[in-house]
Design a protein around this motif. Structure first.
Motif, PDB file in Angstrom:
ATOM      1  N   GLY A  88      46.567  37.019  55.842  1.00  9.76           N
ATOM      2  CA  GLY A  88      47.546  38.017  56.236  1.00  9.76           C
ATOM      3  C   GLY A  88      47.399  38.580  57.629  1.00  9.76           C
ATOM      4  O   GLY A  88      48.199  39.413  58.049  1.00  9.76           O
ATOM      5  N   ASP A 161      51.109  35.476  48.619  1.00  9.50           N
ATOM      6  CA  ASP A 161      52.072  36.075  49.541  1.00  9.50           C
ATOM      7  C   ASP A 161      53.455  35.452  49.409  1.00  9.50           C
ATOM      8  O   ASP A 161      54.469  36.126  49.608  1.00  9.50           O
ATOM      9  CB  ASP A 161      51.581  35.930  50.984  1.00  9.50           C
ATOM     10  CG  ASP A 161      50.342  36.771  51.265  1.00  9.50           C
ATOM     11  OD1 ASP A 161      50.091  37.732  50.511  1.00  9.50           O
ATOM     12  OD2 ASP A 161      49.627  36.454  52.240  1.00  9.50           O
ATOM     13  N   ASP A 188      39.408  41.882  49.890  1.00  9.96           N
ATOM     14  CA  ASP A 188      40.608  42.491  50.460  1.00  9.96           C
ATOM     15  C   ASP A 188      41.876  41.840  49.912  1.00  9.96           C
ATOM     16  O   ASP A 188      42.878  42.520  49.653  1.00  9.96           O
ATOM     17  CB  ASP A 188      40.582  42.371  51.985  1.00  9.96           C
ATOM     18  CG  ASP A 188      39.518  43.263  52.625  1.00  9.96           C
ATOM     19  OD1 ASP A 188      39.030  44.184  51.936  1.00  9.96           O
ATOM     20  OD2 ASP A 188      39.166  43.017  53.792  1.00  9.96           O
ATOM     21  N   ASP A 191      42.465  43.220  46.563  1.00 10.29           N
ATOM     22  CA  ASP A 191      43.011  44.571  46.634  1.00 10.29           C
ATOM     23  C   ASP A 191      44.509  44.551  46.948  1.00 10.29           C
ATOM     24  O   ASP A 191      45.256  45.417  46.476  1.00 10.29           O
ATOM     25  CB  ASP A 191      42.280  45.385  47.702  1.00 10.29           C
ATOM     26  CG  ASP A 191      40.842  45.698  47.324  1.00 10.29           C
ATOM     27  OD1 ASP A 191      40.506  45.567  46.117  1.00 10.29           O
ATOM     28  OD2 ASP A 191      40.048  46.042  48.217  1.00 10.29           O
ATOM     29  N   ARG A 192      44.934  43.591  47.744  1.00  2.74           N
ATOM     30  CA  ARG A 192      46.355  43.491  48.104  1.00  2.74           C
ATOM     31  C   ARG A 192      47.207  42.982  46.948  1.00  2.74           C
ATOM     32  O   ARG A 192      48.419  43.215  46.930  1.00  2.74           O
ATOM     33  CB  ARG A 192      46.526  42.550  49.301  1.00  2.74           C
ATOM     34  CG  ARG A 192      46.189  43.182  50.638  1.00  2.74           C
ATOM     35  CD  ARG A 192      46.158  42.148  51.750  1.00  2.74           C
ATOM     36  NE  ARG A 192      47.269  41.191  51.649  1.00  2.74           N
ATOM     37  CZ  ARG A 192      47.234  39.961  52.173  1.00  2.74           C
ATOM     38  NH1 ARG A 192      46.143  39.541  52.783  1.00  2.74           N
ATOM     39  NH2 ARG A 192      48.268  39.171  52.062  1.00  2.74           N
ATOM     40  N   HIS A 193      46.577  42.264  46.026  1.00  4.92           N
ATOM     41  CA  HIS A 193      47.343  41.654  44.932  1.00  4.92           C
ATOM     42  C   HIS A 193      46.700  42.016  43.591  1.00  4.92           C
ATOM     43  O   HIS A 193      46.411  41.138  42.773  1.00  4.92           O
ATOM     44  CB  HIS A 193      47.412  40.136  45.110  1.00  4.92           C
ATOM     45  CG  HIS A 193      48.143  39.714  46.356  1.00  4.92           C
ATOM     46  ND1 HIS A 193      49.513  39.715  46.439  1.00  4.92           N
ATOM     47  CD2 HIS A 193      47.685  39.297  47.565  1.00  4.92           C
ATOM     48  CE1 HIS A 193      49.878  39.312  47.655  1.00  4.92           C
ATOM     49  NE2 HIS A 193      48.792  39.042  48.352  1.00  4.92           N
TER      50      HIS A 193
END
Length: 251
Positions: A88, A161, A188, A191-193
């Motif tokens: 990302g 994503d 990380d 945490d985003r997904h």
């Protein structure tokens, strides 16, 4: 994981168009500048290479592909490394590979101990068909150990994503928490997904709170992602002793 020295800002790479279509792989090598070298562990570094606008289409790639790096240390050495951009946040006009020193001598030792920003590496166009199947809404199960994370992490990031209905489970084996590559980037991405990306860290050289989190990966670990894991997954936390990796350094 070992905390490296305070980083110096790296020179930004030239911008290139987004969403390029990968060009057919050619036989030639191209000299690419080393923009930054990030210390990951005692024996591994992440190397970011700059890609000029004129070579943007040549080095466009799909998650899971690799490049060959050619270097001369008395004799010509060629090694293949998976392309592993930060999930990302990959700067435009760059490529990133992870190089681990496996023993004395060779390109691994050179990269870990001597390579610095401002140097040049020769790289061939991306190759390989090790990519995720295009199955919208699928549950992708990835299993890897050590530096085997390098093709899996970008594959997981691209799936999560690009397909909001898919799920990804990762069984990631390492010897110790300290030797775990890209642990913070894996965390990380999780945490985003939350609720879609499940991670099982298995450490063969450390005793952990559950037997399933210690020892070597076997068939029982491979079946775990197929069971309901709950929102946190099994072993989905950062491995004990892992730290947030600071920004890159420029040696």
């Amino acid at each position: 994981m070992q905390s490296p020295a305070t980083p110096a800002p790296a020179t930004p790479a030239p911008a290139t168009p987004a969403r390029l279509t990968p060009a057919p792989a050619g036989p030639g090598f191209h000299a690419l500048p080393v923009l930054r070298v990030d210390r990951l562990t005692d024996t591994a570094v992440a190397i970011t290479l700059g890609v000029p606008d004129a070579l943007a289409a040549t080095f466009a790639h799909r998650p899971g592909q690799h490049i060959a790096v050619r270097h001369r240390l008395g004799e010509e050495i060629r090694r293949s490394y998976s392309l592993c951009p930060p999930p990302g946040s990959a700067p435009p006009g760059t490529l990133r590979i992870v190089v681990k020193q496996l023993g004395p001598g060779g390109f691994g030792e050179y990269a870990v101990t001597r390579l610095a920003a401002g140097d040049t590496l020769e790289a061939g166009p991306p190759k390989g068909s090790f990519t995720l199947a295009d199955r919208p809404g699928a549950h992708h199960v990835l299993i890897g150990g050590g530096s085997g994370i390098t093709p899996l992490l970008p594959m997981a990031a691209a799936a999560l994503d690009g397909d909001p209905r898919c799920r990804v489970s990762l069984v990631y084996a390492n010897r110790t928490a300290r030797s775990t590559l890209l642990a913070e980037e894996v965390a990380d991405l999780k945490d985003r997904h939350t609720g879609r990306f499940f991670v099982l860290h298995v450490l063969s050289g450390e005793e952990r709170e559950s037997e399933v989190l210690s020892g070597r990966v076997d068939a029982s670990h491979a079946l775990l992602p197929l069971r309901p894991l709950g929102p946190g997954g099994v072993g989905g936390r950062r491995p004990a002793g892992a730290r947030r990796r600071p920004g890159p350094r420029t040696p």
